[in-house]
Design a protein around this motif. Structure first.
Motif, PDB file in Angstrom:
ATOM      1  N   THR A 101      -0.787   1.585   3.708  1.00 41.91           N
ATOM      2  CA  THR A 101      -0.004   0.754   4.626  1.00 41.91           C
ATOM      3  C   THR A 101       1.444   0.661   4.178  1.00 41.91           C
ATOM      4  O   THR A 101       2.366   0.775   4.998  1.00 41.91           O
ATOM      5  CB  THR A 101      -0.617  -0.651   4.712  1.00 41.91           C
ATOM      6  OG1 THR A 101      -1.986  -0.532   5.080  1.00 41.91           O
ATOM      7  CG2 THR A 101       0.115  -1.502   5.717  1.00 41.91           C
ATOM      8  N   ALA A 102       1.656   0.471   2.887  1.00 34.29           N
ATOM      9  CA  ALA A 102       3.023   0.392   2.370  1.00 34.29           C
ATOM     10  C   ALA A 102       3.760   1.713   2.584  1.00 34.29           C
ATOM     11  O   ALA A 102       4.948   1.726   2.903  1.00 34.29           O
ATOM     12  CB  ALA A 102       3.002   0.030   0.894  1.00 34.29           C
ATOM     13  N   LYS A 103       3.056   2.813   2.432  1.00 34.31           N
ATOM     14  CA  LYS A 103       3.684   4.114   2.674  1.00 34.31           C
ATOM     15  C   LYS A 103       4.134   4.241   4.130  1.00 34.31           C
ATOM     16  O   LYS A 103       5.208   4.744   4.420  1.00 34.31           O
ATOM     17  CB  LYS A 103       2.708   5.238   2.353  1.00 34.31           C
ATOM     18  CG  LYS A 103       2.497   5.481   0.888  1.00 34.31           C
ATOM     19  CD  LYS A 103       1.553   6.646   0.729  1.00 34.31           C
ATOM     20  CE  LYS A 103       1.336   7.020  -0.698  1.00 34.31           C
ATOM     21  NZ  LYS A 103       0.471   8.210  -0.806  1.00 34.31           N
ATOM     22  N   GLY A 104       3.300   3.786   5.045  1.00 31.02           N
ATOM     23  CA  GLY A 104       3.655   3.853   6.460  1.00 31.02           C
ATOM     24  C   GLY A 104       4.817   2.954   6.811  1.00 31.02           C
ATOM     25  O   GLY A 104       5.655   3.284   7.654  1.00 31.02           O
ATOM     26  N   ILE A 105       4.882   1.785   6.153  1.00 25.86           N
ATOM     27  CA  ILE A 105       5.981   0.852   6.408  1.00 25.86           C
ATOM     28  C   ILE A 105       7.306   1.455   5.957  1.00 25.86           C
ATOM     29  O   ILE A 105       8.345   1.208   6.555  1.00 25.86           O
ATOM     30  CB  ILE A 105       5.707  -0.493   5.721  1.00 25.86           C
ATOM     31  CG1 ILE A 105       4.556  -1.201   6.438  1.00 25.86           C
ATOM     32  CG2 ILE A 105       6.940  -1.372   5.683  1.00 25.86           C
ATOM     33  CD1 ILE A 105       4.057  -2.435   5.736  1.00 25.86           C
ATOM     34  N   VAL A 106       7.289   2.259   4.924  1.00 30.66           N
ATOM     35  CA  VAL A 106       8.510   2.922   4.458  1.00 30.66           C
ATOM     36  C   VAL A 106       8.804   4.159   5.295  1.00 30.66           C
ATOM     37  O   VAL A 106       9.953   4.430   5.646  1.00 30.66           O
ATOM     38  CB  VAL A 106       8.375   3.306   2.961  1.00 30.66           C
ATOM     39  CG1 VAL A 106       9.533   4.172   2.512  1.00 30.66           C
ATOM     40  CG2 VAL A 106       8.292   2.055   2.113  1.00 30.66           C
ATOM     41  N   LEU A 107       7.781   4.905   5.656  1.00 27.82           N
ATOM     42  CA  LEU A 107       7.965   6.181   6.355  1.00 27.82           C
ATOM     43  C   LEU A 107       8.587   6.024   7.740  1.00 27.82           C
ATOM     44  O   LEU A 107       9.575   6.689   8.059  1.00 27.82           O
ATOM     45  CB  LEU A 107       6.618   6.901   6.479  1.00 27.82           C
ATOM     46  CG  LEU A 107       6.634   8.194   7.288  1.00 27.82           C
ATOM     47  CD1 LEU A 107       7.411   9.265   6.544  1.00 27.82           C
ATOM     48  CD2 LEU A 107       5.231   8.655   7.584  1.00 27.82           C
ATOM     49  N   VAL A 108       8.044   5.154   8.551  1.00 30.67           N
ATOM     50  CA  VAL A 108       8.470   5.065   9.947  1.00 30.67           C
ATOM     51  C   VAL A 108       9.943   4.670  10.098  1.00 30.67           C
ATOM     52  O   VAL A 108      10.707   5.374  10.765  1.00 30.67           O
ATOM     53  CB  VAL A 108       7.538   4.128  10.741  1.00 30.67           C
ATOM     54  CG1 VAL A 108       8.058   3.868  12.133  1.00 30.67           C
ATOM     55  CG2 VAL A 108       6.135   4.712  10.792  1.00 30.67           C
TER      56      VAL A 108
ATOM     57  N   GLY B 110      11.736   9.081   3.158  1.00 30.40           N
ATOM     58  CA  GLY B 110      10.518   8.758   3.886  1.00 30.40           C
ATOM     59  C   GLY B 110       9.403   9.753   3.627  1.00 30.40           C
ATOM     60  O   GLY B 110       8.247   9.380   3.434  1.00 30.40           O
ATOM     61  N   LEU B 111       9.748  11.027   3.590  1.00 31.81           N
ATOM     62  CA  LEU B 111       8.737  12.039   3.310  1.00 31.81           C
ATOM     63  C   LEU B 111       8.295  12.013   1.850  1.00 31.81           C
ATOM     64  O   LEU B 111       7.138  12.287   1.531  1.00 31.81           O
ATOM     65  CB  LEU B 111       9.267  13.426   3.683  1.00 31.81           C
ATOM     66  CG  LEU B 111       9.525  13.631   5.180  1.00 31.81           C
ATOM     67  CD1 LEU B 111      10.157  14.985   5.431  1.00 31.81           C
ATOM     68  CD2 LEU B 111       8.242  13.471   5.979  1.00 31.81           C
ATOM     69  N   PHE B 112       9.206  11.678   0.952  1.00 33.41           N
ATOM     70  CA  PHE B 112       8.869  11.596  -0.474  1.00 33.41           C
ATOM     71  C   PHE B 112       7.844  10.494  -0.741  1.00 33.41           C
ATOM     72  O   PHE B 112       6.986  10.646  -1.608  1.00 33.41           O
ATOM     73  CB  PHE B 112      10.133  11.353  -1.304  1.00 33.41           C
ATOM     74  CG  PHE B 112       9.860  11.186  -2.768  1.00 33.41           C
ATOM     75  CD1 PHE B 112       9.471  12.264  -3.545  1.00 33.41           C
ATOM     76  CD2 PHE B 112       9.971   9.944  -3.375  1.00 33.41           C
ATOM     77  CE1 PHE B 112       9.202  12.111  -4.894  1.00 33.41           C
ATOM     78  CE2 PHE B 112       9.711   9.771  -4.716  1.00 33.41           C
ATOM     79  CZ  PHE B 112       9.319  10.867  -5.483  1.00 33.41           C
ATOM     80  N   THR B 113       7.915   9.397   0.000  1.00 30.96           N
ATOM     81  CA  THR B 113       6.952   8.313  -0.222  1.00 30.96           C
ATOM     82  C   THR B 113       5.530   8.760   0.070  1.00 30.96           C
ATOM     83  O   THR B 113       4.586   8.205  -0.490  1.00 30.96           O
ATOM     84  CB  THR B 113       7.265   7.086   0.645  1.00 30.96           C
ATOM     85  OG1 THR B 113       7.232   7.459   2.017  1.00 30.96           O
ATOM     86  CG2 THR B 113       8.609   6.490   0.290  1.00 30.96           C
TER      87      THR B 113
END
Length: 100
Positions: free
Chosen positions: A6-13, A51-54
């Motif tokens: 979830t945290a990854k998605g919050i950073v990615l979008v 974003g992709l790195f996360t």
């Protein structure tokens, strides 16, 4: 603090959206704003790359295993209690069933 999906998605979008906006602004600039074109491309590229790195960061083992396989728990056994019929039957006067 562990990293989860979830945290990854919050950073990615947001980073992809903002990065895309800066890249689009860099390509459509005309006139006096053209001097900021390298800055727009740099900011857009950095945001998209971040974003992709996360997504490459590893997740913690505890969370990834709980997502793949639900944890099964059994109720603890109580001493002195049989595992026979649950509820049992009662006779007319409210007492327990008597063997016949």
């Amino acid at each position: 603090m562990s990293i989860n999906r979830t945290a990854k998605g919050i950073v990615l979008v947001p980073s992809l959206l903002l990065g895309g906006a800066f890249l689009a602004a860099g390509t459509w600039m005309e006139g006096a704003a053209a001097a900021n074109r390298p800055l727009a491309f740099t900011l857009g590229g950095v945001l998209v790359a971040a974003g992709l790195f996360t997504q490459l960061l590893p997740e913690s083992q505890k969370e990834s295993s709980s997502l793949d396989e639900p944890e099964r728990t059994t109720p603890p056994a109580r001493p002195g209690r049989s595992l026979g019929k649950l509820g049992g039957s009662t006779n007319k006067d409210g007492g327990g069933a008597q063997p016949s």
